[in-house]
Design an enzyme around this catalytic site. Structure first.
Site, PDB file in Angstrom:
ATOM      1  N   PRO A 212       0.885  -1.330  -0.044  1.00 38.71           N
ATOM      2  CG  PRO A 212      -0.879  -1.568   1.695  1.00 38.71           C
ATOM      3  CD  PRO A 212       0.539  -1.991   1.159  1.00 38.71           C
ATOM      4  N   GLY A 213       0.390   2.286  -0.743  1.00 30.76           N
ATOM      5  CA  GLY A 213       1.069   3.494  -0.714  1.00 30.76           C
ATOM      6  C   GLY A 213       2.142   3.717  -1.646  1.00 30.76           C
ATOM      7  CB  THR A 214       3.946   1.399  -3.858  1.00 23.47           C
ATOM      8  OG1 THR A 214       2.963   0.778  -4.522  1.00 23.47           O
ATOM      9  CG2 THR A 214       4.566   0.942  -2.627  1.00 23.47           C
ATOM     10  N   GLY A 215       1.939   3.809  -5.108  1.00 19.54           N
ATOM     11  CA  GLY A 215       1.582   4.757  -6.226  1.00 19.54           C
ATOM     12  C   GLY A 215       0.756   4.047  -7.206  1.00 19.54           C
ATOM     13  CE  LYS A 216      -1.381  -1.153  -5.265  1.00 23.16           C
ATOM     14  NZ  LYS A 216      -0.298  -0.627  -4.043  1.00 23.16           N
ATOM     15  CD  GLU A 433      15.266   3.114  23.810  1.00 24.66           C
ATOM     16  OE1 GLU A 433      16.007   2.589  22.898  1.00 24.66           O
ATOM     17  OE2 GLU A 433      14.363   2.579  24.060  1.00 24.66           O
TER      18      GLU A 433
END
Length: 675
Positions: A212-216, A433
């Site tokens: 999702p979100g890769t520009g298809k 940390e």
């Protein structure tokens, strides 16, 4: 708030059938009043008989069945006017007739009303008409409007016209291979003779798949903006309705309209909603979704070779699509749209930074290096968050500090400034940390530590950021072992310093266990188990296909896998313990700096880690003692490698290892919180 709700309710009432029903009732009442009584005013029976005995009555009309007498007077009677009427009961009928006969009247008449066939028919049809109107409005509201009452099977595809906002290939970055393939589709639609002259056949379908979100969807919109042909866009879920056969009818209507307007492009977003594997999942072989898929298969396979109609589809789950949908002849070309590399991220940032005032010192290349694994949607969100933060601070330009904060917000969530931690919890978080950062810095195959903070953000009480200098598409065994040691560094620091571990390492243990199990069951990095693939993989379960499949290895082998996973975790635990004890002074110094400054960047960390004692190299790993490795080194790298980022051929397709370098180690609690 109450006023808004009231207005909304009023609008809903006026959109329904109620106003029309009320108007129909009023019209019937007015018509009845007009045709029934005329202009006569009603008086009492006594008053009517007294008028008949007088001398003012000029005309009397007796209406049978209604038992009514209409009187026309020569002078107005009180306030009733010159036309009055009165009613009488049946027992008084003879007296009324006698009064009319004995009156001094110039004209009288008897009327016997006849039944009007039109009135009777109207009275019979009106109830059915009202019921029909109500039913019509109910059906039209179910379909979203009265004009769609008979359009259940019509396609819901939207035709993208020239007036719509145009997106071109210039607005898409980071997906050069996909753009090149889609350029070919556009060229074929504009001039198919060039391809037909050499016997080429353009693909009937193009499947865009990726995370999702890769520009298809953006790529499909760019095709619509570039190609001057009709572009029909529809979602896979728009084919599915509760009525059986509606989806198949919509598929037929969509392809029929596209063929009539060819050359054309059909874009189906989220095709997995209708194109899932048949015979799997809930429902039998005759449900609505499978009928819709069958019709889509027929339409795609029934294209006329000379019909210039191309179907483009997008999905996040190509693994669950039906094999018949993916075979050549339907989706001939399948294009993977993956997360962009560093150059692609820089181009995406340049596209989305248009119209945003950037400070002079902002370097988008540095920002692209800080965001490995980010998709186009993530990068757009980073710049949007930076713009929002700038506006929140009443500033006019976006600076590096704002961009760094935006990256942290996208990766770990907003900072929780109002959370107040006890001093002891803050000290535990600082050492936790510091243990992560020190373990990562002392390993020989890990990526550099770029940021450490003990400020709560999102679900984390603190986090350590380890980012690679370049994009990685595969990962070695030593790098995975370093990741395990780095993940256990926080837990070991708590054990060494406080002798009482907390729940803050729960997320670290989860990640380390997942990596170790994949090393044994998927990557073949265990000499005891061997180079075998165990299990069906770690992908998402597809109900009906994956459910019910048992384990494909024995209990004895499963016990060996558990022992190997435990051995890897113990090895990482021992390595982290050695690093923490060998560099205890650096650990204390790093924790002190964190308590004072709360956040340390890569420059400050580089100064602290100058004298760190690194862990020695691990002995050479052998998959079997019977197969020793020769000492011959690999060949030297040529001056110019044949595989460059800009090369168009000669590349080697390498599937990522599945365990990418994590962008963030966000502990789900570095203090004594509940797991």
């Amino acid at each position: 708030m109450a006023t808004t709700s009231k207005r909304f309710d009023v609008k809903r009432i006026f959109k329904g059938p109620f106003p029309y029903i009320i108007l129909a009732i009023i019209a019937l009442w007015v018509g009845f009043a007009i045709f029934s009584g005329g202009g006569f005013r009603a008086i009492t029976t006594q008053e009517g008989l007294e008028l008949l005995q007088g001398s003012t009555v000029e005309k009397a009309t007796i209406i049978d069945r209604e038992q009514r007498v209409d009187l026309t007077l020569s002078a107005e009677y009180e306030q009733a006017g010159t036309e009055v009427q009165f009613y009488y009961v049946a027992q008084r009928g003879e007296a009324v007739v006698a009064a009319v006969d004995g009156a001094n009247i110039q004209e009288f008449d008897d009327q016997v009303p006849q039944t009007n066939w039109f009135t009777s028919l109207l009275g019979l049809l009106i109830p059915f008409l009202i019921i029909g109107v109500i039913f019509w409005f109910l059906l039209s509201s179910l379909q979203g409007g009265g004009s769609k009452i008979m359009q259940f099977g019509k396609s819901k595809a939207k035709l993208v016209n020239k007036e719509s906002p145009q997106v071109t290939f210039d607005d898409v970055a980071g997906a050069e291979e996909a753009i090149e393939e889609l350029h070919e589709i556009k060229d074929f639609l504009q001039d198919p003779t060039k391809f037909q002259a050499v016997g080429a056949r353009i693909p009937k379908g193009v499947l865009l798949y990726g995370p999702p979100g890769t520009g298809k969807t953006l790529l499909a919109r760019a095709v619509a903006g570039e190609a001057n042909v009709p572009f029909y866009a529809i979602s896979g879920s728009d084919f599915v309705e509760m009525f059986v056969g509606v989806g198949a009818s919509r598929v037929r209507d969509l392809f029929k309209e596209a063929k009539e307007n060819s050359p054309a492009i059909i874009f189906v977003d989220e095709i997995d909603a209708v194109g899932r594997h048949r015979g799997a999942g809930m429902g039998g072989g005759h449900d609505e979704r499978e009928q819709t898929l069958n019709q889509m298969l027929v339409e795609m396979d029934g294209f006329d070779p000379k019909t210039n109609v191309i179907m483009i589809a997008a999905t996040n789950r190509p693994d669950i699509l039906d094999p018949a949908l993916l075979r050549p002849g339907r989706f001939d070309r399948q294009i993977q749209v993956d997360a962009p590399d560093m150059k692609g991220r820089q181009k995406i940032l340049e596209v989305h930074s248009k119209g945003k005032p950037m400070a002079d010192g902002v370097d988008l290349a540095v920002l692209a290096r800080k965001t490995p694994g980010f998709t186009g949607a993530d990068l757009a969100n980073v710049l949007n968050e930076a713009a929002l933060l700038t506006a929140r601070e009443n500033a006019t330009i976006i600076t590096d500090i704002t961009l760094d904060e935006a990256v942290d917000r996208v990766m770990a969530g907003p900072q929780r400034r109002t959370r107040v931690m006890r001093d002891h919890e803050k000290l535990i978080t600082a050492y936790h940390e510091s243990g992560h950062a020190l373990a990562a810095a002392a390993m020989r195959h890990t990526d550099p530590v770029t940021k450490v903070t003990i400020l709560p953000r999102g679900r984390a009480l603190g986090y350590t950021m380890v980012l690679p200098l370049d994009d990685k598409y595969s990962i070695t065994r030593n790098e995975l072992l370093d990741q395990l040691a780095y993940a256990m560094g926080g837990r070991v620091a708590e054990e060494v310093v406080f002798h009482d571990p907390t729940t803050g390492a729960s997320n670290d243990i989860e990640k380390a266990t997942s990596i170790a199990r994949k090393m044994v069951t998927e990557y073949g990095m265990s000499a005891s188990v061997g180079s075998v693939k165990l299990g069906a993989g770690s992908g998402e379960v597809f109900l009906g296909r994956d459910m019910g499949h048992g384990r494909d290895y024995s209990e004895k082998l499963a016990e060996r896998v558990d022992l190997e996973v435990r051995a890897l975790i113990e090895q990482a635990h021992d390595e982290a313990w050695q690093v923490i004890n060998d560099n205890r002074d650096i650990l204390d110094r790093l924790a002190t700096e964190l308590l004072e400054k709360e956040t340390l960047d890569h420059r400050q960390l580089a100064v602290i880690f100058t004298e760190v004692k690194r862990l020695p190299e691990r002995p050479q790993w052998l998959s079997s003692n019977d197969r020793p490795h020769p000492d011959l080194p690999p060949v030297a790298m040529p001056t110019k490698a044949p595989i460059e980022s800009d090369a168009t051929d000669g590349g080697v397709v390498s599937e990522p290892a599945g365990v990418g370098v994590s962008r963030l180690d966000a502990d789900t609690g570095s203090g004594p919180t509940t797991s």
